[in-house]
Scaffold this active site. Sequence first.
Site, PDB file in Angstrom:
ATOM      1  N   GLU A   1      37.605 -23.248  -8.886  1.00  0.00           N
ATOM      2  CA  GLU A   1      37.178 -23.022  -7.803  1.00  0.00           C
ATOM      3  C   GLU A   1      36.043 -23.021  -7.212  1.00  0.00           C
ATOM      4  O   GLU A   1      35.143 -23.180  -7.623  1.00  0.00           O
ATOM      5  CB  GLU A   1      37.096 -20.986  -8.005  1.00  0.00           C
ATOM      6  CG  GLU A   1      37.069 -20.181  -6.790  1.00  0.00           C
ATOM      7  CD  GLU A   1      36.778 -18.487  -6.939  1.00  0.00           C
ATOM      8  OE1 GLU A   1      36.217 -18.396  -8.445  1.00  0.00           O
ATOM      9  OE2 GLU A   1      36.424 -17.820  -6.354  1.00  0.00           O
TER      10      GLU A   1
ATOM     11  N   LYS B   1      27.860 -20.535 -11.759  1.00  0.00           N
ATOM     12  CA  LYS B   1      28.219 -21.327 -10.742  1.00  0.00           C
ATOM     13  C   LYS B   1      27.394 -20.069  -9.169  1.00  0.00           C
ATOM     14  O   LYS B   1      26.499 -20.733  -8.482  1.00  0.00           O
ATOM     15  CB  LYS B   1      28.940 -21.290  -9.738  1.00  0.00           C
ATOM     16  CG  LYS B   1      30.008 -22.807 -10.049  1.00  0.00           C
ATOM     17  CD  LYS B   1      30.777 -22.831  -9.098  1.00  0.00           C
ATOM     18  CE  LYS B   1      31.860 -22.422 -10.207  1.00  0.00           C
ATOM     19  NZ  LYS B   1      33.824 -22.655 -10.189  1.00  0.00           N
TER      20      LYS B   1
ATOM     21  N   ARG C   1      33.077 -22.513 -24.413  1.00  0.00           N
ATOM     22  CA  ARG C   1      32.357 -22.449 -22.927  1.00  0.00           C
ATOM     23  C   ARG C   1      31.569 -23.786 -23.301  1.00  0.00           C
ATOM     24  O   ARG C   1      30.733 -24.074 -24.583  1.00  0.00           O
ATOM     25  CB  ARG C   1      31.995 -21.912 -22.374  1.00  0.00           C
ATOM     26  CG  ARG C   1      32.376 -21.099 -21.026  1.00  0.00           C
ATOM     27  CD  ARG C   1      32.077 -19.958 -20.524  1.00  0.00           C
ATOM     28  NE  ARG C   1      31.371 -20.346 -19.128  1.00  0.00           N
ATOM     29  CZ  ARG C   1      31.956 -20.149 -18.571  1.00  0.00           C
ATOM     30  NH1 ARG C   1      33.051 -19.555 -17.554  1.00  0.00           N
ATOM     31  NH2 ARG C   1      31.398 -20.673 -17.302  1.00  0.00           N
TER      32      ARG C   1
END
Length: 573
Positions: free
Chosen positions: A47, A281, A271
């Site tokens: 994204e 982020k 992850r």
Amino acid sequence: MATNTKTDAVAPAVPGTASNFLRDKIVEDLKTKKYGDAVIQTRFPPEPNGYLHIGHAKAICLDFGLADEFAGRTNLRFDDTNPEKEEQEYVDSIMADVRWLGFEWDGLYYASDYFDQLYEWAIKLIKDGKAYVDDLTADEIREYRGTLTESGRESPYRNRTVEENLDLFTRMAKGEFPDGSRVLRAKIDMASPNMNMRDPVMYRILHASHHRTGDKWCIYPMYDYAHGQSDSIERVTHSMCTLEFTDHQPLYRWYIEQLGIFPSQQIEFDRLNLTYTLLSKRRLLQLVNEGHVRGWDDPRMPTICGIRRRGYTPEAIRNFVWAVGVSRTNGIVDLAMLEHFVREDLNKRAPRAMAVLRPLKVVIDNYPEGQVEELDAINNPEDPSAGTRKVPFSRELYIEQDDFREVPPPKYFRLSPGREVRLRYAYIVKCTNVVKDEKTGEVVEVHITYDPETRSGSASANRKVKSTIHWVSAAHAVNAEVRLYDTLFSKEDPSQVEAGKDFTSNLNPNSLEMVSDAKLEPSLASAVPGSRCQFERLGYFCVDPDSVAGKSVFNRTVALKDTWAKIVSKAGS
Ligand code: ATP
Ligand code: MG
């Protein structure tokens, strides 16, 4: 067989040898011809709402690396369904970072490329009686959704006719209704044990300008509605994502099945988490916005651009990712392991140099004034092809303050009054006396004598002393600023915060140490930003873009001591 324990102790760093259930799945699908003769197709779907971090590097290596391994293809697809948070700056940085890591995409796409197709598919689902317009507010929808232990309730708008739904949805798209007044939902099962299947929202109204589609749309698809269909359009065979999407997988499949489109499959892996580091982020953006760091590319940041500026190599990051491997449960990786891999890589290729961070003046009383010798120094003992260079040696030198003690503590073998050490590539020297500052009593100059018979490399140089120290000729030294880094956070898990505080309370106040008056050997005068070297005994360093003519700035990438190799060899013994 002789083994090099330092490297063999950690898992293999080559993609082709580490065991990996994602690879196993690809191998199996190729064997059973799950997708016929189609090539393996993956995608990396960031994204564009921030800069990539080392966690993304893991996803990138898996998406691109595994496809490459099977002669497949990888798309870079920007998941740009949140117009309010996304920017072109992020798109550009993401592309630069993927390339820097050493990968090139086959197709470049944006989820927004598919907005028309997604809209048509929404119409189809409405016509099939599988989607409806809901007028409940966001709060009501949440309340109606129920909980993990309690089934949800159906919205009073759930049984609208197809005609009414079509009318309302097309008017939503035309901009007739305000933000938040209505949504389009999939009609699945309000009693499903999986909350994601309780009539998930497909579209929301958002009168926001999009970085690519401008004002064309005022409804935007939700991640779950966009992602699988985008995969399907691109004929993605293996859509790898992180574990938090496991519960979304039934929904991913539901949309694809209802629409009867290419059956992309989602596979989850863990992850990457690192000690003393936050990989999110949103939080990294907060650090930037609140000025805790100097920007996204601050060398303390775990962003790709930050660790690049710090001096990490793409090879080190890739080797690290492959060695970490994949798992089906989330864990936390020791930051020392990442450091191990950059050290291992730079050891092979970083040219050596001598630099003194905290200079102490040394005068060789019996060395002729005005004489300069050009001594041969080895550029890289690990790489004979790197050759040698000349380093000037003269009567006045700088050594590290730490390499001298007027009163040496036990087991201190470096320079002290009456004690001999070797000056790297030069001579054995002996400390004769010191000059002190009258007021502070601090040693400001050390006087030594040298033994001309002991020049390194000469036939008579074999006399042994306990310690070799580095130095820089004072008359030839180049000044530099050096930035030394510690971990950005002082807590091993910085997400653990005391009540009432936020994660920034875990920042390490000593994460940056500026050394403003370092002295470097003259060969470093022309080092260009981005170039890397080892300062002997001090670590690996990289020239920072803040450098200006006459004053270079160096970042310490990592110190020399490999704590990870130690941890691993202890565990193995
Ligand atoms: P963040 O929470 O930092 O914003 P994200 O998951 O929202 O990360 P995306 O841009 O949506 O970031 O992620 C792109 C891809 O990178 C996804 O497939 C995601 O699963 C993967 N990814 C993100 N963070 C990690 C991580 N720490 N380890 C491994 N993969 C990650
Ligand atoms: Mg995200």
